[in-house]
Structures are given as structure tokens and as C-alpha cells.
Design an enzyme around this catalytic site. Structure first.
Site, PDB file in Angstrom:
ATOM      1  N   LYS A  61     -18.690  -6.228   7.245  1.00 16.79           N
ATOM      2  CA  LYS A  61     -17.339  -6.902   6.888  1.00 16.79           C
ATOM      3  C   LYS A  61     -16.552  -6.788   8.107  1.00 16.79           C
ATOM      4  O   LYS A  61     -16.277  -5.754   8.625  1.00 16.79           O
ATOM      5  CB  LYS A  61     -16.587  -6.380   5.747  1.00 16.79           C
ATOM      6  CG  LYS A  61     -15.522  -7.158   5.047  1.00 16.79           C
ATOM      7  CD  LYS A  61     -15.060  -6.459   3.707  1.00 16.79           C
ATOM      8  CE  LYS A  61     -13.647  -6.892   3.339  1.00 16.79           C
ATOM      9  NZ  LYS A  61     -13.192  -6.121   2.340  1.00 16.79           N
ATOM     10  N   HIS A 118       0.869  -1.226   0.100  1.00 14.60           N
ATOM     11  CA  HIS A 118      -0.019  -0.124   0.007  1.00 14.60           C
ATOM     12  C   HIS A 118       0.818   1.257   0.036  1.00 14.60           C
ATOM     13  O   HIS A 118       0.786   2.139  -0.712  1.00 14.60           O
ATOM     14  CB  HIS A 118      -0.905   0.022   1.167  1.00 14.60           C
ATOM     15  CG  HIS A 118      -2.058  -0.976   1.386  1.00 14.60           C
ATOM     16  ND1 HIS A 118      -2.305  -1.786   2.358  1.00 14.60           N
ATOM     17  CD2 HIS A 118      -2.669  -1.374   0.275  1.00 14.60           C
ATOM     18  CE1 HIS A 118      -2.944  -2.563   2.101  1.00 14.60           C
ATOM     19  NE2 HIS A 118      -3.438  -2.813   0.878  1.00 14.60           N
ATOM     20  N   ARG A 120      -1.994  -6.732  -8.330  1.00 14.88           N
ATOM     21  CA  ARG A 120      -1.102  -7.908  -8.042  1.00 14.88           C
ATOM     22  C   ARG A 120      -1.096  -8.899  -9.202  1.00 14.88           C
ATOM     23  O   ARG A 120       0.030  -9.657  -9.511  1.00 14.88           O
ATOM     24  CB  ARG A 120      -0.957  -8.439  -6.703  1.00 14.88           C
ATOM     25  CG  ARG A 120      -0.615  -7.394  -5.647  1.00 14.88           C
ATOM     26  CD  ARG A 120      -1.317  -7.862  -4.273  1.00 14.88           C
ATOM     27  NE  ARG A 120      -2.763  -7.672  -4.220  1.00 14.88           N
ATOM     28  CZ  ARG A 120      -3.325  -7.887  -3.217  1.00 14.88           C
ATOM     29  NH1 ARG A 120      -2.910  -8.096  -2.143  1.00 14.88           N
ATOM     30  NH2 ARG A 120      -4.881  -7.752  -3.275  1.00 14.88           N
TER      31      ARG A 120
HETATM   32  P1  ADP Z   1     -10.022  -3.723  -0.738  1.00 14.37           P
HETATM   33  O1  ADP Z   1     -10.618  -4.398   0.608  1.00 14.37           O
HETATM   34  O2  ADP Z   1     -10.574  -2.491  -1.068  1.00 14.37           O
HETATM   35  O3  ADP Z   1      -9.065  -4.494  -1.658  1.00 14.37           O
HETATM   36  P2  ADP Z   1      -7.060  -3.545   0.204  1.00 14.37           P
HETATM   37  O4  ADP Z   1      -6.767  -2.752   1.541  1.00 14.37           O
HETATM   38  O5  ADP Z   1      -6.780  -5.121   0.366  1.00 14.37           O
HETATM   39  O6  ADP Z   1      -8.686  -3.176   0.255  1.00 14.37           O
HETATM   40  O7  ADP Z   1      -6.276  -3.024  -0.985  1.00 14.37           O
HETATM   41  C1  ADP Z   1      -6.563  -1.653  -1.252  1.00 14.37           C
HETATM   42  C2  ADP Z   1      -5.968  -1.509  -2.819  1.00 14.37           C
HETATM   43  O8  ADP Z   1      -4.678  -1.799  -2.599  1.00 14.37           O
HETATM   44  C3  ADP Z   1      -6.573  -2.698  -3.656  1.00 14.37           C
HETATM   45  O9  ADP Z   1      -6.589  -1.871  -5.067  1.00 14.37           O
HETATM   46  C4  ADP Z   1      -5.462  -3.736  -3.793  1.00 14.37           C
HETATM   47  O10 ADP Z   1      -5.366  -4.217  -5.020  1.00 14.37           O
HETATM   48  C5  ADP Z   1      -4.249  -2.859  -3.658  1.00 14.37           C
HETATM   49  N1  ADP Z   1      -3.067  -3.621  -3.009  1.00 14.37           N
HETATM   50  C6  ADP Z   1      -3.166  -4.448  -1.814  1.00 14.37           C
HETATM   51  N2  ADP Z   1      -2.175  -5.050  -1.478  1.00 14.37           N
HETATM   52  C7  ADP Z   1      -1.269  -4.386  -2.615  1.00 14.37           C
HETATM   53  C8  ADP Z   1       0.305  -4.766  -2.843  1.00 14.37           C
HETATM   54  N3  ADP Z   1       0.924  -5.520  -2.194  1.00 14.37           N
HETATM   55  N4  ADP Z   1       0.800  -4.047  -3.974  1.00 14.37           N
HETATM   56  C9  ADP Z   1       0.011  -3.399  -4.879  1.00 14.37           C
HETATM   57  N5  ADP Z   1      -1.125  -3.020  -4.530  1.00 14.37           N
HETATM   58  C10 ADP Z   1      -2.032  -3.654  -3.487  1.00 14.37           C
END
Ligand code: ADP
Length: 161
Positions: A43, A19, A92
Site C-alpha cells: 500500500k 486521530h 465516523r
Molecule cells: P487505517 O488505514 O487503518 O484505517 P487510519 O489512519 O485511516 O488507518 O485510521 C486509523 C483509525 O482511526 C481507524 O479506526 C479510523 O476509523 C480512525 N479514524 C480516522 N479518522 C478519524 C476521525 N476523523 N475521527 C475518529 N476516528 C478516525
């Protein structure tokens, strides 16, 4: 894309190095990024919204180009309310792509809001909050997956006890 505000929505449960990488890369082409923590009452989340805000604030302490907020409801409504110009998401792999495309199509159909999708840094393309949560559950050290600013974070330390 200067003078633009990007909204980066997500669960951030917890905020990982993947992130952080997306935020830093986005700041190369926008002026301001608002990290929007989506609050979804149906959730369940490991970290509370308040704790997520505190942790992400610690990561970007002193950086006036990053704001951390939480929101309920649809992301497009939050984007409009914050006068955001674009939504940022990261992908990813192919399944992330399919998922993100559906949401981006919907956000465009609803409010003509553009989504900019960044490819994950290969260093972090196998990293997810859900894996980190699984490691926490089994009392493993997660520090290598989180921003360095959180190494001494009390909430993270508690996870390892
Ligand atoms: P959500 O529940 O909305 O998917 P996340 O917190 O899991 O929220 O992810 C937020 C965003 O960051 C999403 O677009 C996700 O694909 C992206 N993301 C999560 N992990 C990574 C990572 N390791 N590298 C790049 N982007 C990521």
C-alpha cells in the site's frame, strides 16, 4: 479499565485532529496507549514511516503515556508482542462501522483480543487522512485539520510549497 495498555493501529498518513482526539479520549480509561503505524509494503503511503513517527512524537512530546511504534504483519501479532490488552479504533459513519466490525470479529476469532470502538467526535467526523492527502496534492493549507503541534512542522511546511 486501569492498568491497561491500548494499541491504536492505523496508517496515520498523516495523523489528523481526529486521530489525536481518539488518543486523548482513550487515555481517560487506559494507562498507556501505543500508536502502531502499520507498514504495508503493498500500500503506497504519502509520508514515510519514519516521518510519521517523527510527526506523532512531536504531537505527544512530554507525554509518557503515549508510545509510537511501527509494525509489519498482522495487528493481533503486534498487540501480543507489545502485551496490549485492547485495540482502539474510531468510527465516523456506517461504512467505517461495517469495516471495523469485520476486522474486530477477525481479531477476536484469532486471538480473543477485544476491540474498543470510539465514535468520532462530531467536530471531526468528516475528517480523514485521505482528504488531507488530496488537499496536499492540490497545495492547499491543511493546518486546520492537523494537531496544532504540527503547525510549524518542517515536513508539513514542505507540503505547502
Ligand atoms: P487505517 O488505514 O487503518 O484505517 P487510519 O489512519 O485511516 O488507518 O485510521 C486509523 C483509525 O482511526 C481507524 O479506526 C479510523 O476509523 C480512525 N479514524 C480516522 N479518522 C478519524 C476521525 N476523523 N475521527 C475518529 N476516528 C478516525
Amino acid at each position: 479499565m486501569k492498568n491497561k495498555i491500548a494499541i491504536y493501529p492505523g496508517s496515520f498518513d498523516p495523523f489528523t485532529l481526529g486521530h489525536k482526539d481518539i488518543v486523548e479520549r482513550t487515555l481517560q480509561f487506559v494507562d498507556h496507549i501505543i500508536i502502531g503505524i502499520g507498514v504495508n509494503s503493498s500500500k503506497s503511503s504519502l509520508f514515510s514511516t519514519e516521518d510519521k513517527i517523527l510527526m506523532i512524537q512531536e504531537v505527544f512530546k512530554g507525554n509518557n503515556n503515549v508510545t509510537i511504534l511501527s509494525y509489519e504483519g498482522l495487528t493481533v501479532d503486534f498487540v501480543k508482542q507489545q502485551k496490549g490488552n485492547i485495540i482502539i479504533r474510531g468510527i465516523r459513519n456506517v461504512s467505517d462501522f461495517e469495516y471495523e466490525r469485520n476486522i474486530a470479529d477477525m481479531n477476536w476469532a484469532l486471538e480473543k483480543i477485544e476491540t474498543v470502538i470510539l465514535l468520532a467526535n462530531p467536530k471531526y467526523s468528516s475528517l480523514s487522512s485521505s482528504i488531507v492527502r488530496e488537499l496536499i496534492k492540490h497545495k492547499k493549507d491543511i493546518s486546520q485539520f492537523l494537531p496544532i503541534e504540527l503547525n510549524n512542522n518542517i515536513l508539513i511546511k514542505q507540503c505547502n510549497q
